[in-house]
Each structure stands twice: as structure tokens, then as C-alpha cells.
Motif scaffolding. Sequence first.
Motif, PDB file in Angstrom:
ATOM      1  N   GLU A  98       3.606  10.807 -12.923  1.00  8.13           N
ATOM      2  CA  GLU A  98       4.185   9.669 -12.222  1.00  8.13           C
ATOM      3  C   GLU A  98       5.381  10.143 -11.409  1.00  8.13           C
ATOM      4  O   GLU A  98       6.352  10.664 -11.957  1.00  8.13           O
ATOM      5  CB  GLU A  98       4.630   8.590 -13.211  1.00  8.13           C
ATOM      6  CG  GLU A  98       4.997   7.273 -12.579  1.00  8.13           C
ATOM      7  CD  GLU A  98       3.825   6.587 -11.891  1.00  8.13           C
ATOM      8  OE1 GLU A  98       4.053   5.922 -10.877  1.00  8.13           O
ATOM      9  OE2 GLU A  98       2.669   6.722 -12.370  1.00  8.13           O
ATOM     10  N   TYR A 129      10.092   1.432  -7.032  1.00 10.61           N
ATOM     11  CA  TYR A 129       9.483   2.058  -5.857  1.00 10.61           C
ATOM     12  C   TYR A 129      10.209   3.365  -5.535  1.00 10.61           C
ATOM     13  O   TYR A 129      11.389   3.532  -5.834  1.00 10.61           O
ATOM     14  CB  TYR A 129       9.570   1.133  -4.644  1.00 10.61           C
ATOM     15  CG  TYR A 129       8.805  -0.151  -4.810  1.00 10.61           C
ATOM     16  CD1 TYR A 129       7.477  -0.251  -4.406  1.00 10.61           C
ATOM     17  CD2 TYR A 129       9.410  -1.271  -5.381  1.00 10.61           C
ATOM     18  CE1 TYR A 129       6.767  -1.431  -4.569  1.00 10.61           C
ATOM     19  CE2 TYR A 129       8.711  -2.456  -5.543  1.00 10.61           C
ATOM     20  CZ  TYR A 129       7.390  -2.532  -5.142  1.00 10.61           C
ATOM     21  OH  TYR A 129       6.690  -3.692  -5.309  1.00 10.61           O
ATOM     22  N   SER A 130       9.468   4.255  -4.904  1.00  9.21           N
ATOM     23  CA  SER A 130      10.049   5.502  -4.429  1.00  9.21           C
ATOM     24  C   SER A 130       9.846   5.594  -2.929  1.00  9.21           C
ATOM     25  O   SER A 130       8.767   5.279  -2.415  1.00  9.21           O
ATOM     26  CB  SER A 130       9.397   6.704  -5.119  1.00  9.21           C
ATOM     27  OG  SER A 130       9.911   7.917  -4.591  1.00  9.21           O
ATOM     28  N   LYS A 140       6.006   4.374  -2.305  1.00  7.29           N
ATOM     29  CA  LYS A 140       5.036   4.456  -3.401  1.00  7.29           C
ATOM     30  C   LYS A 140       5.527   3.599  -4.560  1.00  7.29           C
ATOM     31  O   LYS A 140       6.713   3.650  -4.921  1.00  7.29           O
ATOM     32  CB  LYS A 140       4.845   5.901  -3.869  1.00  7.29           C
ATOM     33  CG  LYS A 140       3.783   6.055  -4.976  1.00  7.29           C
ATOM     34  CD  LYS A 140       3.588   7.537  -5.288  1.00  7.29           C
ATOM     35  CE  LYS A 140       2.502   7.756  -6.344  1.00  7.29           C
ATOM     36  NZ  LYS A 140       2.923   7.272  -7.671  1.00  7.29           N
ATOM     37  N   THR A 141       4.650   2.820  -5.141  1.00  5.92           N
ATOM     38  CA  THR A 141       4.986   2.041  -6.329  1.00  5.92           C
ATOM     39  C   THR A 141       5.005   2.950  -7.544  1.00  5.92           C
ATOM     40  O   THR A 141       4.095   3.754  -7.745  1.00  5.92           O
ATOM     41  CB  THR A 141       3.960   0.917  -6.550  1.00  5.92           C
ATOM     42  OG1 THR A 141       3.831   0.149  -5.352  1.00  5.92           O
ATOM     43  CG2 THR A 141       4.387   0.006  -7.685  1.00  5.92           C
ATOM     44  N   THR A 185       0.826  -1.200   0.000  1.00  2.40           N
ATOM     45  CA  THR A 185       0.000   0.000   0.000  1.00  2.40           C
ATOM     46  C   THR A 185       0.862   1.252   0.000  1.00  2.40           C
ATOM     47  O   THR A 185       1.789   1.388   0.802  1.00  2.40           O
ATOM     48  CB  THR A 185      -0.923   0.013   1.239  1.00  2.40           C
ATOM     49  OG1 THR A 185      -1.749  -1.141   1.204  1.00  2.40           O
ATOM     50  CG2 THR A 185      -1.797   1.249   1.242  1.00  2.40           C
ATOM     51  N   ASP A 186       0.550   2.183  -0.906  1.00  2.00           N
ATOM     52  CA  ASP A 186       1.265   3.447  -0.924  1.00  2.00           C
ATOM     53  C   ASP A 186       0.958   4.238   0.338  1.00  2.00           C
ATOM     54  O   ASP A 186      -0.199   4.334   0.768  1.00  2.00           O
ATOM     55  CB  ASP A 186       0.857   4.280  -2.146  1.00  2.00           C
ATOM     56  CG  ASP A 186       1.318   3.658  -3.457  1.00  2.00           C
ATOM     57  OD1 ASP A 186       2.168   2.744  -3.410  1.00  2.00           O
ATOM     58  OD2 ASP A 186       0.836   4.084  -4.516  1.00  2.00           O
ATOM     59  N   GLY A 187       1.984   4.819   0.918  1.00  6.28           N
ATOM     60  CA  GLY A 187       1.797   5.631   2.115  1.00  6.28           C
ATOM     61  C   GLY A 187       2.871   5.331   3.137  1.00  6.28           C
ATOM     62  O   GLY A 187       3.933   4.782   2.819  1.00  6.28           O
ATOM     63  N   TYR A 230       5.722   9.683  -3.613  1.00 11.56           N
ATOM     64  CA  TYR A 230       4.606   9.916  -2.693  1.00 11.56           C
ATOM     65  C   TYR A 230       4.714  11.322  -2.116  1.00 11.56           C
ATOM     66  O   TYR A 230       5.788  11.758  -1.680  1.00 11.56           O
ATOM     67  CB  TYR A 230       4.648   8.884  -1.570  1.00 11.56           C
ATOM     68  CG  TYR A 230       3.486   8.985  -0.609  1.00 11.56           C
ATOM     69  CD1 TYR A 230       2.246   8.451  -0.934  1.00 11.56           C
ATOM     70  CD2 TYR A 230       3.643   9.604   0.624  1.00 11.56           C
ATOM     71  CE1 TYR A 230       1.178   8.533  -0.049  1.00 11.56           C
ATOM     72  CE2 TYR A 230       2.588   9.682   1.520  1.00 11.56           C
ATOM     73  CZ  TYR A 230       1.355   9.155   1.173  1.00 11.56           C
ATOM     74  OH  TYR A 230       0.306   9.241   2.054  1.00 11.56           O
ATOM     75  N   ALA A 274       7.739   6.984   3.897  1.00 12.47           N
ATOM     76  CA  ALA A 274       6.646   6.412   3.106  1.00 12.47           C
ATOM     77  C   ALA A 274       7.183   5.743   1.851  1.00 12.47           C
ATOM     78  O   ALA A 274       8.328   5.977   1.442  1.00 12.47           O
ATOM     79  CB  ALA A 274       5.636   7.496   2.734  1.00 12.47           C
ATOM     80  N   THR A 321       9.814   8.234   0.209  1.00 16.17           N
ATOM     81  CA  THR A 321       9.752   9.634   0.600  1.00 16.17           C
ATOM     82  C   THR A 321       9.905   9.715   2.112  1.00 16.17           C
ATOM     83  O   THR A 321       9.287   8.936   2.841  1.00 16.17           O
ATOM     84  CB  THR A 321       8.407  10.270   0.200  1.00 16.17           C
ATOM     85  OG1 THR A 321       8.227  10.168  -1.217  1.00 16.17           O
ATOM     86  CG2 THR A 321       8.375  11.750   0.579  1.00 16.17           C
TER      87      THR A 321
END
Length: 368
Positions: A201, A104-105, A181-182, A23-25, A204, A179, A107
Motif C-alpha cells: 500500500e 489520499y496520496s 491515489k486512494t 480514479t487513481d492516476g 501512485y 496524480a 504524486t
Amino acid sequence: MMLHRAALALLLCSAVHIAFAMTDGLLPNGNFEATPKASEMNGTQVLGRYAIPQWEISGFVEYIESGHKQGDMLLVVPEGAYAVRLGNEASIKQKLTVVKGMYYSITFSAARTCAQDERLNVSVTPDSGMLPIQTMYGSVGWDSYAWAFRALFEVVHLVIHNPGVEEDPACGPLIDSVAIKTLYPPRLTRDNLLKNRDFEEGPYVFPNTTWGVLIPPNIEDDHSPLPGWMVESLKAVKYIDSDHFSVPHGKRAVELVAGKESALAQVARTIPGKVYTLTFSVGDAGNGCVGSMVVEAFASRGTVKIPYESKGTGGYKRAVLRFTAAVERTRVVFLSTFYHTKTDGSLCGPVVDDVSLLSVRSPRALRR
């Protein structure tokens, strides 16, 4: 039959676990609000390797409460009530369940304390990157940074490490709000020779925040948190969203916050001798950044300077650069001619968005 149901239940539980991990976040306890036990603390120092829930620590790590003072200095916690501080050679680590081969990123927010040359090494084996954080871009006492990786395994370890060599081992940066994010790197289409033209794109962005996310300098396109784009400069660029800023097109854009030291670039495939049209939007983020701005664009031997008079309330205009490609790979670069600051002293600058690169023979290019 019972065995079949048990196997099915196990499969569903595994699927739920993976979905939760993806899950992003915020990461589990990504804001460090779940506290260590009092028995595993010595003042602010965390004693146990696994004392901070969901995290593994190494070295001199402090658990800092909002409002904590160090001498005459008030330590700023970016979000919530708690953050961690990394002393010399200290690190925090968390195990992540990811999808092998995906991008993935990460943050996270960081605040300087008393070190002079603060840096952070962020890594997910085998990738790592050194992020300079000695420059403060905002006025709130901290900034949010993004860093990206490609997962080579299904289970990886994220490590944030302070390689500092300060005389005071406790004199390190504060870390908060981590966090994930994909990322889904866009592919080239017939409509545009550039990837991720409108910057939709990207990393997060924390909700209810007004400072955006910094894409650090020297970020290459292989693992960029802004897919398709590179930051070829000494300073970062800022990723902004329409929830908190004025954005020319869509929901995301880039603010060039450090003059000529803040450059955004992408390499496009071109045919030598062919004429191309580069079109883009130049504006301001509606964040009180006022003044005479100029965005410079470069492509092959072509250059253009686009002036924009900012009132700091939002707005934009379209710009065009026509050039003849000299090689098969043409580097497109954007930068701000001047430095700009807001009344609170924070760095700011012009916004770039909605970038298009097409051959002039394309009907779409001719319409523009």
C-alpha cells in the motif's frame, strides 16, 4: 414517472462524476498538455488566473515547452511536451472531489532549475507539508515525490506552492505529472505486529517510468503516503515497483537511497520483557547499484547489521533480529550504513521488503 426518471438520471450522472474524480492516476490536465490560449500568454509567462485548463494559478507562473532554454541552461520537462514553472510565491491549485474521511496520496514530478535552496509547500486544507527538492536523487533531471492527506471535506483544494525568495522571481522549480491515489491503510492482524509489512500500500507510481517515487523526509505515520511507516531522516527513501525494479516480495518495496540520512521506521505495540523476532528481506533493486551494502535494523535495545554484496542485477536474502521489548511501544528502524551511487552518479542503495514482527512464541515465528 418522468420526474422519477429525471431524478434517477441526475443521480447516475452524479455517481459517474464522483467515480471519475476518484480514479487513481493523473489529475485532469495533470500533465499540463492542454495549453493556455496564446492571448493569455506573454512569452512563457501565464497571464490569466484560469488560463491553464483545470488549474488556477497565482503569482509568476510560466508555461514551459520541452527544449526551452534559459541562458545556457536547458529546462527539462519530465513528461510530455509541457510543464509549469513556479516563481517566487507562485502556486497552482486544483479542486478535487474526494470521499470525506478517506486517505489520499499525491504524486508529482519536479525538476530543479536555477534556485539554490528549492522547496515546495504542498497542501490540502488543513494539512500541508514542506518538501525539500534541492537534492537530486536521479540522473534524468527530475524526481517524483509523494505526499498524503486525509480528506476532511468532500471537496478540497490541492495547492502546490513555491515559497522561494530568489533574486530572480522566475528562478523556481518545474512541476509536471500530478496524480492522485486512494490509500487504504492496513490494519494490524494476528499474523504481524507491523502494518503494511510488504509495502504494497503506497503512492501512485507513474507507468513506464524508471525512477520510482520519493517518500520525503520527516513524514509522520498519521498522513504517510506509505501507510504505517515514517521517514525519520534528513533525506528521502524511494518507493519502487516490480514493473521497473527487482523486488524481493510482491509488487512494491523500499530502496534506502541516502545512507544513514535515509531511515524508515514504524512503532509497534509490544509487551515489556517479551521476546520478539523481526525478520525482513535485504536485496538490491536490479538497477545497476553495485557494491558492499549493509542494512542496519534497530528494535528496542537490539541491533543487527546485515551485509549484502550487490551485483546490481537483483536478488535478496532474509535477515533476523531477536530482541526483548523494553516498553509498550517499540520503534523499528531500518537504514543503510553507507552511501551508494550508480555509474551515472544517481543515489541508490539496498532494498528492504517483507518485514515481519512476531512474538517468539508464535508458531509462525518459530518456523522462521
